[in-house]
Design an enzyme around this catalytic site. Structure first.
Site, short mmCIF file in Angstrom:
data_model
loop_
_atom_site.label_atom_id
_atom_site.label_comp_id
_atom_site.label_asym_id
_atom_site.label_seq_id
_atom_site.Cartn_x
_atom_site.Cartn_y
_atom_site.Cartn_z
N LYS A 135 0.83 -1.20 0.00
CA LYS A 135 0.00 0.00 0.00
C LYS A 135 0.86 1.25 0.00
O LYS A 135 2.00 1.21 0.48
CB LYS A 135 -0.87 0.01 1.27
N ARG A 185 -10.33 -11.55 1.93
CA ARG A 185 -11.14 -12.65 1.39
C ARG A 185 -10.40 -13.97 1.47
O ARG A 185 -11.00 -15.04 1.54
CB ARG A 185 -11.56 -12.29 -0.05
N1 BES Z 1 -8.13 -3.77 4.38
C1 BES Z 1 -8.28 -3.38 3.04
C2 BES Z 1 -9.58 -2.63 2.79
C3 BES Z 1 -9.73 -1.29 3.44
C4 BES Z 1 -9.41 -0.15 2.77
C5 BES Z 1 -10.24 -1.19 4.72
C6 BES Z 1 -9.58 1.09 3.36
C7 BES Z 1 -10.40 0.03 5.30
C8 BES Z 1 -10.08 1.17 4.63
C9 BES Z 1 -8.27 -4.59 2.12
O1 BES Z 1 -7.48 -5.64 2.54
C10 BES Z 1 -7.72 -4.13 0.82
O2 BES Z 1 -6.59 -3.76 0.78
N2 BES Z 1 -8.55 -4.16 -0.21
C11 BES Z 1 -8.15 -3.72 -1.50
C12 BES Z 1 -8.68 -4.70 -2.51
C13 BES Z 1 -8.14 -4.51 -3.88
C14 BES Z 1 -6.68 -4.87 -3.91
C15 BES Z 1 -8.92 -5.38 -4.83
C16 BES Z 1 -8.74 -2.32 -1.72
O3 BES Z 1 -9.84 -2.07 -1.25
O4 BES Z 1 -8.06 -1.50 -2.30
MN MN Z 2 -5.45 -5.43 1.90
#
Ligand code: BES
Ligand code: MN
Ligand code: ZN
Length: 503
Positions: free
Chosen positions: A265, A339
């Site tokens: 990230k 997931r």
């Molecule tokens: N934990 C994150 C989702 C999230 C984002 C929670 C912002 C709270 C605030 C999750 O694991 C994630 O990173 N999801 C990705 C999925 C994508 C790679 C398909 C996302 O939402 O960007």
């Molecule tokens: Mn994630």
């Protein structure tokens, strides 16, 4: 915080010694001859107070009133939502005062439902919550006692008791979601669950890497493999119902820190990914509340807990793993890890032959974009279950919104190299994530709550919200089957007499 429920009349409220008296008022001129009623009548006729939800009138050392401060708090239509904003505003006004004992009076309102009392108590608990675990000199909570005054106990008692139980659960949820990841590792989270195992009717079992490997949870293990912290799979049981009664299973995403892994990230706000175990924290909080309320039903809590880290041993984009269900997964993006831990927990849930399974997860940024911080995303393949969750959200003021699950949304998860990919494109990201989970939830009634937007507040009031514990608890209470005793036969077999339907 110590909450107490009392029956008092309007004149008696004026003689109750406390630091602040919060009087909930609808804007109708109170008829009483006591000093507070008179003051309110003056303020209303002068146009200085109108009872709109959240409006305040603040007074100090009012003659004939034992309380040091009097706050008239506009309670609008008296609904739970209006009471919540009234108490929220009043507690905000008391924030930097020395108030130790506060009285919140519902006595001037014509109707006081249990949901309104609950909303008032919870708004008060929320306003006074203080995080202190990792501060060397924690701020002191000056407010020690809150007295809730009503003119009749009738429906107030149920709402009050529920709120006090919920406040304890929500405080636990906030505590764990707020904790930095080095103070909330999978092992520490499991320890917190074990503490709950000391409460009545709760049992806890914790599995480590060896047991999880034996179960074949290849998807969960793939996420955990880049971390020095060993994974934990936490199994909680609340046994309040008959032995033969099928349980409701709650599955909480327990990523104690989400860096994204190799699909790392960006740096900005990455600290907030410590709350990526908000689903797990809400399961712990719900169990805490169950221990208080002792409802007659069986509940299982499942928490796959691990960190998502980049490392020489991390899972890589393109790796294919085999889940506990036997389905192979191509991990195209290691940041779509929630997931991957949830799918194995869903397969594990099958062994309980559940009535329903609800997973709770800070799953997607896309859900934050879609619904913001007001409503959690709710997905379900079962209309009755979806309806129960929506109703529970409404009654507890912990709202959710049903999202679609059309099969066409799963098209993007197709891949040449495994049974399914863990990501589709950017479009409809919250839904494609749910479609992925649905593949592992075919053997029971299932719902998924995406709480990425609702479990946490960013900005000035940064921190955990304690959601969706109120929704989950109301949902679980709605699942308590009517008692079938000889004296009160099952409702379905004895239609209510006509005279009682209008009672
Ligand atoms: N934990 C994150 C989702 C999230 C984002 C929670 C912002 C709270 C605030 C999750 O694991 C994630 O990173 N999801 C990705 C999925 C994508 C790679 C398909 C996302 O939402 O960007
Ligand atoms: Mn994630
Ligand atoms: Zn995540």
């Amino acid at each position: 915080m110590d909450f107490e429920l009392k029956t008092l009349t309007s004149p008696r409220i004026c003689t109750e010694k406390c630091d602040a008296l919060i009087v909930l008022l609808s804007g109708e001129t109170p008829g009483g001859a006591d000093p507070v009623s008179k003051m309110a009548a003056h303020a209303i006729s002068a146009g200085d107070f109108d009872g709109k939800a959240g409006k305040l009138l603040n007074a100090y050392r009012v003659q004939g009133v034992a309380a040091t401060r009097v706050l008239l708090a506009g309670a609008g239509d008296g609904s739970a939502k209006s009471i919540r904003s009234a108490v929220h505003a009043a507690m905000g006004a008391l924030k930097n005062t020395n108030a130790r004992r506060v009285l919140i009076s519902f006595c001037a309102l014509s109707t006081v439902g249990q949901d309104a009392v609950r909303a008032g108590v919870l708004a008060c608990a929320d306003a006074t919550y203080l995080y202190s675990t990792t501060k060397s000199k924690p701020a002191e909570q000056k407010l020690k006692q809150v007295v809730v005054a009503v003119s009749t106990l009738a429906s107030a008692r149920a709402g009050f008791d529920k709120a006090v139980g919920l406040a304890k659960g929500m405080a636990l949820t906030k505590e764990w979601a707020n904790r930095p990841a080095n103070h909330a590792t999978p092992t520490m989270l499991a320890q917190a669950a074990k503490e709950l195992g000391k409460l009545p009717k709760i049992k806890v079992e914790v599995l480590g890497p060896k047991e999880v490997a034996k179960l074949g949870m290849g998807s969960f293990m793939a996420v955990a493999q880049g971390s020095e912290e060993p994974l934990r799979f936490i199994v909680l049981r609340y046994d309040g119902g008959a032995k033969a009664e099928a349980p409701v299973v709650l599955v909480g995403k327990g990523i104690t820190f989400d860096t994204g892994g190799i699909s790392i990230k960006p740096a900005a706000e990455m600290d907030e990914m410590k709350y990526d175990m908000g689903g797990a924290a809400s399961v712990l909080g719900t169990f805490r509340t169950l221990a208080e309320l002792q409802p007659a039903l069986n509940v299982v809590g499942l928490i796959p807990a691990c960190e998502n880290m980049p490392d020489g041993r991390s899972v890589k984009p393109g790796d294919v793993v085999t889940s506990m269900s036997g389905q192979t997964i191509e991990i195209l993006n290691t940041d779509a890890e929630g997931r991957l831990v949830l799918c194995d927990a869903l397969t594990y849930a099958e062994r309980f032959k559940p009535r329903a399974v609800v997973d709770i997860a800070t799953l997607t940024g896309a859900c934050v974009i879609a619904l913001g911080g007001v409503r959690s995303g709710m997905f379900s393949s079962d209309d009755a279950l979806a309806q129960s969750l929506a109703v529970a959200g409404d009654s507890s003021l912990d709202l959710c919104w049903r999202m679609p699950l059309d099969d066409d949304y799963a098209d993007g998860l197709k891949t040449h190299f495994a049974d399914v990919a863990n990501v589709a494109g950017r479009a409809g990201g919250a839904i494609t994530a749910a479609k992925f989970l649905q593949r592992f939830a075919g053997k029971f009634a299932w719902a998924h709550l995406d709480i990425a937007g609702t479990a946490w507040k960013s900005g000035a009031a940064k921190g955990a919200t304690g959601r969706p514990v109120p929704l989950l608890v109301d949902f679980l209470l709605s699942q308590v089957l009517p008692a079938r005793t000889a004296k009160s036969p099952a409702r379905t077999r004895s239609p209510k007499p006509a005279s009682r339907t209008r009672a």
